[in-house]
Design a protein around this motif. Sequence first.
Motif, PDB file in Angstrom:
ATOM      1  N   CYS A  44      79.958 -14.128 -36.647  1.00  0.00           N
ATOM      2  CA  CYS A  44      78.508 -14.590 -36.384  1.00  0.00           C
ATOM      3  C   CYS A  44      77.470 -14.005 -37.369  1.00  0.00           C
ATOM      4  CB  CYS A  44      77.974 -14.558 -34.964  1.00  0.00           C
ATOM      5  SG  CYS A  44      77.517 -12.634 -34.709  1.00  0.00           S
ATOM      6  N   HIS A  45      76.400 -14.937 -37.675  1.00  0.00           N
ATOM      7  CA  HIS A  45      75.274 -14.556 -38.503  1.00  0.00           C
ATOM      8  C   HIS A  45      74.429 -13.231 -37.762  1.00  0.00           C
ATOM      9  CE1 HIS A  45      71.227 -14.720 -40.349  1.00  0.00           C
ATOM     10  NE2 HIS A  45      72.114 -15.382 -41.287  1.00  0.00           N
ATOM     11  N   PRO A  46      73.727 -12.486 -38.649  1.00  0.00           N
ATOM     12  CA  PRO A  46      73.214 -11.244 -37.884  1.00  0.00           C
ATOM     13  C   PRO A  46      72.188 -11.766 -37.014  1.00  0.00           C
ATOM     14  CG  PRO A  46      73.518 -10.934 -40.231  1.00  0.00           C
ATOM     15  CD  PRO A  46      74.107 -12.165 -40.078  1.00  0.00           C
ATOM     16  N   SER A  47      71.512 -12.881 -37.016  1.00  0.00           N
ATOM     17  CA  SER A  47      70.412 -13.163 -35.983  1.00  0.00           C
ATOM     18  C   SER A  47      71.134 -13.527 -34.882  1.00  0.00           C
ATOM     19  CB  SER A  47      69.599 -14.405 -36.751  1.00  0.00           C
ATOM     20  OG  SER A  47      70.535 -15.538 -36.742  1.00  0.00           O
ATOM     21  N   ASP A  48      72.463 -13.907 -34.495  1.00  0.00           N
ATOM     22  CA  ASP A  48      73.011 -14.524 -33.412  1.00  0.00           C
ATOM     23  C   ASP A  48      73.656 -13.306 -32.735  1.00  0.00           C
ATOM     24  OD1 ASP A  48      72.104 -16.914 -33.692  1.00  0.00           O
ATOM     25  OD2 ASP A  48      73.789 -17.671 -34.893  1.00  0.00           O
ATOM     26  N   GLU A  49      73.764 -12.071 -33.456  1.00  0.00           N
ATOM     27  CA  GLU A  49      74.693 -11.138 -32.933  1.00  0.00           C
ATOM     28  C   GLU A  49      74.220 -10.597 -31.533  1.00  0.00           C
ATOM     29  OE1 GLU A  49      76.323  -6.581 -34.398  1.00  0.00           O
ATOM     30  OE2 GLU A  49      74.807  -7.653 -35.492  1.00  0.00           O
ATOM     31  N   ARG A  63      76.665  -9.903 -28.219  1.00  0.00           N
ATOM     32  CA  ARG A  63      76.855  -8.684 -27.925  1.00  0.00           C
ATOM     33  C   ARG A  63      76.561  -8.367 -26.484  1.00  0.00           C
ATOM     34  NH1 ARG A  63      79.376  -4.869 -31.230  1.00  0.00           N
ATOM     35  NH2 ARG A  63      78.769  -5.029 -33.403  1.00  0.00           N
ATOM     36  N   ALA A 104      79.156  -9.325 -37.874  1.00  0.00           N
ATOM     37  CA  ALA A 104      77.825 -10.092 -38.292  1.00  0.00           C
ATOM     38  C   ALA A 104      77.842 -10.132 -39.743  1.00  0.00           C
ATOM     39  CB  ALA A 104      76.531  -9.236 -37.812  1.00  0.00           C
ATOM     40  N   THR A 105      77.773 -11.255 -40.332  1.00  0.00           N
ATOM     41  CA  THR A 105      77.709 -11.634 -41.829  1.00  0.00           C
ATOM     42  C   THR A 105      77.121 -12.862 -42.049  1.00  0.00           C
ATOM     43  OG1 THR A 105      79.181 -12.206 -43.439  1.00  0.00           O
ATOM     44  CG2 THR A 105      79.929 -13.002 -41.457  1.00  0.00           C
ATOM     45  N   GLU A 106      76.289 -12.774 -43.076  1.00  0.00           N
ATOM     46  CA  GLU A 106      75.346 -13.804 -43.444  1.00  0.00           C
ATOM     47  C   GLU A 106      76.236 -14.938 -44.308  1.00  0.00           C
ATOM     48  OE1 GLU A 106      72.221 -12.568 -45.890  1.00  0.00           O
ATOM     49  OE2 GLU A 106      71.190 -11.196 -44.256  1.00  0.00           O
ATOM     50  N   ALA A 141      79.196 -19.381 -34.333  1.00  0.00           N
ATOM     51  CA  ALA A 141      80.151 -18.198 -34.681  1.00  0.00           C
ATOM     52  C   ALA A 141      81.581 -18.736 -34.569  1.00  0.00           C
ATOM     53  CB  ALA A 141      80.015 -17.451 -33.397  1.00  0.00           C
TER      54      ALA A 141
END
Length: 574
Positions: A100-105, A109, A134-136, A143
Amino acid sequence: MSGAEQLTAAFRRLDATLPLAQFPLPIEGAEALRSLAGSMAHQVRDYLLPRAARLDAPLLAVVGGSTGAGKSTLVNSILRAQVTRPGVLRPTTKSPVLVCHPSDEAWFRTEHVLPDLVRTDTQLHDSRALHIVATEALPPGLALLDAPDIDSIDDANRSLARQLLFAADLWLFVTSAARYADAVPWEYLATAAERNTVVAVIVNRCPPGAITDIGGHLSQLLSERGLPQAKLFAVAERALPSDGMVPPGDVSGIRQWLGQLTSESGARAQVAVQSLAGSVRSLDAQLTELTAGVQRQRDALAELRRETVAPYQRAAAAVAEAAGDGSLLRGEILSRWQDLVGTGEFMRSIEERISAIRDRISGWFKGEPKVEAMEVAIADSLTAVLLEAGERAAEETAASWSLTRWGRDILSAAPHLQRASDQFPEAAAAAIRAWQTDVLSLVEQQGRGKRMKARFLAIGTNVVGAALIIVVFASTGGLTTAEIGIAGGTSLLAQRLLEAVFGEDAVRRLAEHARRQLHDRVDDALADEAARYIQILETLSVDSDATGELQAAAADLREAARAAFDDLTAPELT
């Protein structure tokens, strides 16, 4: 309360109700129903509750498919990053990977999504651990979850694959040119059609010259199977470069489609609502199926209970018949009675008879061997009748249970149920001894009146009790032994003795009371034997409120869904 709040409340009620759907007996379809109940429970917790609570939460796209289809390679290739490790050995036992993108982690979680899985930061050899990356490389709002093989030879992997697909907002279903027509993938795709899930099918390793033909055939199959709107992508078969990824151009269509879903909030919301609405709609039929299955379980258990109660009721009736038809006055009991009171002429006045036998029975007060022999003969004979009836009831019960698969399974696990219990002989003997004591207590209570005292004392408690037992044994439908010709006139003497002490009406009442006491003792002993079966059935019992609770949860969900999706203008539910 808003429509979404009503829907969330309905899901919570359903989550609390599903454990009532129990299928302990191996009746037809029980295994499938157990699997369905478990799958529904996972779906409610993994997907429906979190999605209803937050329609704007990031979408979860599960990448699923057959063994060796290249799911992990495609995920890495779409993202242009090594985020998941392709499996080499089969079955591939590794933790699923959620990217997922870091903002959605933070959302993934939490335990809102897939609460049964443990979050990890490393890919492990544990299918119940969820590795989060988490990756851009992936845009916000979506996700990707690399799931186990749907046809894995490992049961846990297969079960988890199903759970993950049912927790998804959309599916990226990966197959291959060689295996796209296999049965297992189409079973899953049929479920996706029933749930109106957003699906993209990726045919991996497709020979370049066959892409058009395979694409056309697969498109036709999807349309025929209820998925005409499914997106279809073909990835050409070619040697992979050293990084192990498919060339960017081969997955560009997939990347573009995913990008459109994440870039437009309206498109993302449409996917969320469509999948949620389709899942809710499918639950109604599933709940109907579960409810019917629970009722079949209850009916099967009730039938086993009836097939247990009936033989023991017949056993009790058989003992009652044997104890009242005069048959027990043949043999040892009759011989011991005659030994005590004689068999001479008995038509003289009862006063003369009482006087004549008074000396003969005086030994009863002293507990001499003749008295004890009479008591033992009564106990042994009646106990034998009870034991035979109990053994026959056990055999009949086992025979009835063995007519069904589930009954045979129970008997196989508990073979002792095919015969009377080891404790029954002692229990039967104790029941008859207790009845003999009941009879003595009965005549003692009746003999306390002053007018009867002299005659009662002249004869003695034990004699009166024995005489009363003889009368009980010799009575059928109110007829005496003399009237039906059993055991001669000896038992009639017993009745005349009792009438001389208590009077004719009292004797009739005493005999009826003693007979009821015998029936109660016999019933209790046989009920204890039948309890062995009933206790096992109790451990397999289905909650009596289960069907009603499931039906109420289904009705609640239908009402909440109408309110929620009317708010969201979902045409498939209007």
